[in-house]
Write a protein that holds these residues in place. Structure first.
Motif, PDB file in Angstrom:
ATOM      1  N   GLN A  57       0.855  -1.175   0.000  1.00 14.48           N
ATOM      2  CA  GLN A  57       0.000   0.000   0.000  1.00 14.48           C
ATOM      3  C   GLN A  57       0.898   1.233   0.000  1.00 14.48           C
ATOM      4  O   GLN A  57       1.602   1.497   0.970  1.00 14.48           O
ATOM      5  CB  GLN A  57      -0.907   0.003   1.228  1.00 14.48           C
ATOM      6  CG  GLN A  57      -1.883   1.134   1.240  1.00 14.48           C
ATOM      7  CD  GLN A  57      -2.787   1.086   2.447  1.00 14.48           C
ATOM      8  OE1 GLN A  57      -2.581   0.311   3.370  1.00 14.48           O
ATOM      9  NE2 GLN A  57      -3.793   1.929   2.448  1.00 14.48           N
ATOM     10  N   PHE A  58       0.864   1.977  -1.100  1.00 18.67           N
ATOM     11  CA  PHE A  58       1.712   3.144  -1.261  1.00 18.67           C
ATOM     12  C   PHE A  58       0.981   4.399  -0.792  1.00 18.67           C
ATOM     13  O   PHE A  58      -0.188   4.606  -1.130  1.00 18.67           O
ATOM     14  CB  PHE A  58       2.108   3.332  -2.737  1.00 18.67           C
ATOM     15  CG  PHE A  58       3.028   2.265  -3.260  1.00 18.67           C
ATOM     16  CD1 PHE A  58       4.390   2.345  -3.038  1.00 18.67           C
ATOM     17  CD2 PHE A  58       2.529   1.190  -3.970  1.00 18.67           C
ATOM     18  CE1 PHE A  58       5.245   1.369  -3.523  1.00 18.67           C
ATOM     19  CE2 PHE A  58       3.369   0.218  -4.454  1.00 18.67           C
ATOM     20  CZ  PHE A  58       4.736   0.299  -4.233  1.00 18.67           C
ATOM     21  N   LEU A  59       1.670   5.248  -0.047  1.00 23.48           N
ATOM     22  CA  LEU A  59       1.138   6.559   0.291  1.00 23.48           C
ATOM     23  C   LEU A  59       1.481   7.556  -0.814  1.00 23.48           C
ATOM     24  O   LEU A  59       0.726   8.480  -1.072  1.00 23.48           O
ATOM     25  CB  LEU A  59       1.694   7.041   1.632  1.00 23.48           C
ATOM     26  CG  LEU A  59       1.358   6.145   2.832  1.00 23.48           C
ATOM     27  CD1 LEU A  59       2.011   6.680   4.089  1.00 23.48           C
ATOM     28  CD2 LEU A  59      -0.146   6.038   3.010  1.00 23.48           C
ATOM     29  N   HIS A  60       2.617   7.350  -1.428  1.00 20.32           N
ATOM     30  CA  HIS A  60       3.032   8.141  -2.590  1.00 20.32           C
ATOM     31  C   HIS A  60       3.812   7.221  -3.511  1.00 20.32           C
ATOM     32  O   HIS A  60       4.714   6.518  -3.067  1.00 20.32           O
ATOM     33  CB  HIS A  60       3.914   9.323  -2.167  1.00 20.32           C
ATOM     34  CG  HIS A  60       4.533  10.031  -3.337  1.00 20.32           C
ATOM     35  ND1 HIS A  60       3.811  10.846  -4.166  1.00 20.32           N
ATOM     36  CD2 HIS A  60       5.793  10.018  -3.830  1.00 20.32           C
ATOM     37  CE1 HIS A  60       4.600  11.321  -5.108  1.00 20.32           C
ATOM     38  NE2 HIS A  60       5.815  10.824  -4.931  1.00 20.32           N
ATOM     39  N   ARG A  61       3.486   7.223  -4.779  1.00 14.71           N
ATOM     40  CA  ARG A  61       4.190   6.380  -5.746  1.00 14.71           C
ATOM     41  C   ARG A  61       4.796   7.290  -6.815  1.00 14.71           C
ATOM     42  O   ARG A  61       4.132   7.680  -7.765  1.00 14.71           O
ATOM     43  CB  ARG A  61       3.247   5.368  -6.375  1.00 14.71           C
ATOM     44  CG  ARG A  61       3.990   4.360  -7.208  1.00 14.71           C
ATOM     45  CD  ARG A  61       3.146   3.169  -7.501  1.00 14.71           C
ATOM     46  NE  ARG A  61       3.981   2.147  -8.102  1.00 14.71           N
ATOM     47  CZ  ARG A  61       3.679   0.894  -8.160  1.00 14.71           C
ATOM     48  NH1 ARG A  61       2.551   0.475  -7.638  1.00 14.71           N
ATOM     49  NH2 ARG A  61       4.480   0.044  -8.734  1.00 14.71           N
ATOM     50  N   GLY A  62       6.064   7.636  -6.627  1.00 13.14           N
ATOM     51  CA  GLY A  62       6.751   8.548  -7.525  1.00 13.14           C
ATOM     52  C   GLY A  62       7.679   7.854  -8.496  1.00 13.14           C
ATOM     53  O   GLY A  62       8.152   8.472  -9.452  1.00 13.14           O
TER      54      GLY A  62
END
Length: 160
Positions: free
Chosen positions: A87-92
């Motif tokens: 589960q990503f909070l931010h996927r940059g």
């Protein structure tokens, strides 16, 4: 972007239709060509390198192919088994697939590729065939009846 009419090139130049087609196809590129970023470097007079930022891709995820004068580099990320559990909070970090094409000049060949620190490096070299290389022509006298011809190679054989 406005379109460029290349019809005058076709009317006035013979044998340059391939170049006109390349210019036409290059002008049609859309803005989606920004991923992944890349560098093209001149290493020597006849040597070049293309570096592509492929963070997150391994050797098994990349494919390099040449066909005539077209170099195609494709990346397809294989989904990890635990990818759905994460589960990503931010996927940059973009791990999306890509397809990057480079038009190569005549007689440019790929000599190798390496992957180090997230950079894919493709080495290229221009190898002119012997017939296309410049030659030095010696200026000599022409043969007339009064002068003897020059001996070019070997020894003169006497008639016995």
């Amino acid at each position: 972007m406005s379109t460029i009419d290349l019809t005058p090139l076709y009317r006035t130049m013979v044998g340059f239709d391939r170049m006109a087609n390349l210019i036409d196809s290059a002008s049609r590129l859309d803005g989606a060509q920004g991923y992944p970023p890349y560098n093209i470097e001149r290493v020597a007079d006849d040597a070049f390198a293309i570096e592509i930022a492929v963070a997150g891709f391994g050797e098994e995820d990349l494919e390099i192919e040449t066909n005539e004068n077209l170099l195609t580099i494709a990346g397809k990320k294989v989904q990890d088994e635990d990818a759905e559990e994460r589960q990503f909070l931010h996927r940059g970090i973009a791990e999306r697939g890509f397809l990057r094409r480079f038009q190569l000049a005549d007689h440019v060949i790929v000599t190798g590729a390496s992957l180090k620190n997230g950079l894919l490096r493709v080495d290229l070299v221009r190898e002119l065939p012997e017939a296309k290389k410049p030659r030095k022509i010696e200026i000599g006298s022409t043969t007339t009846k009064k002068s003897k011809p020059k001996l070019i190679q070997g020894e003169k054989v006497s008639a016995a």
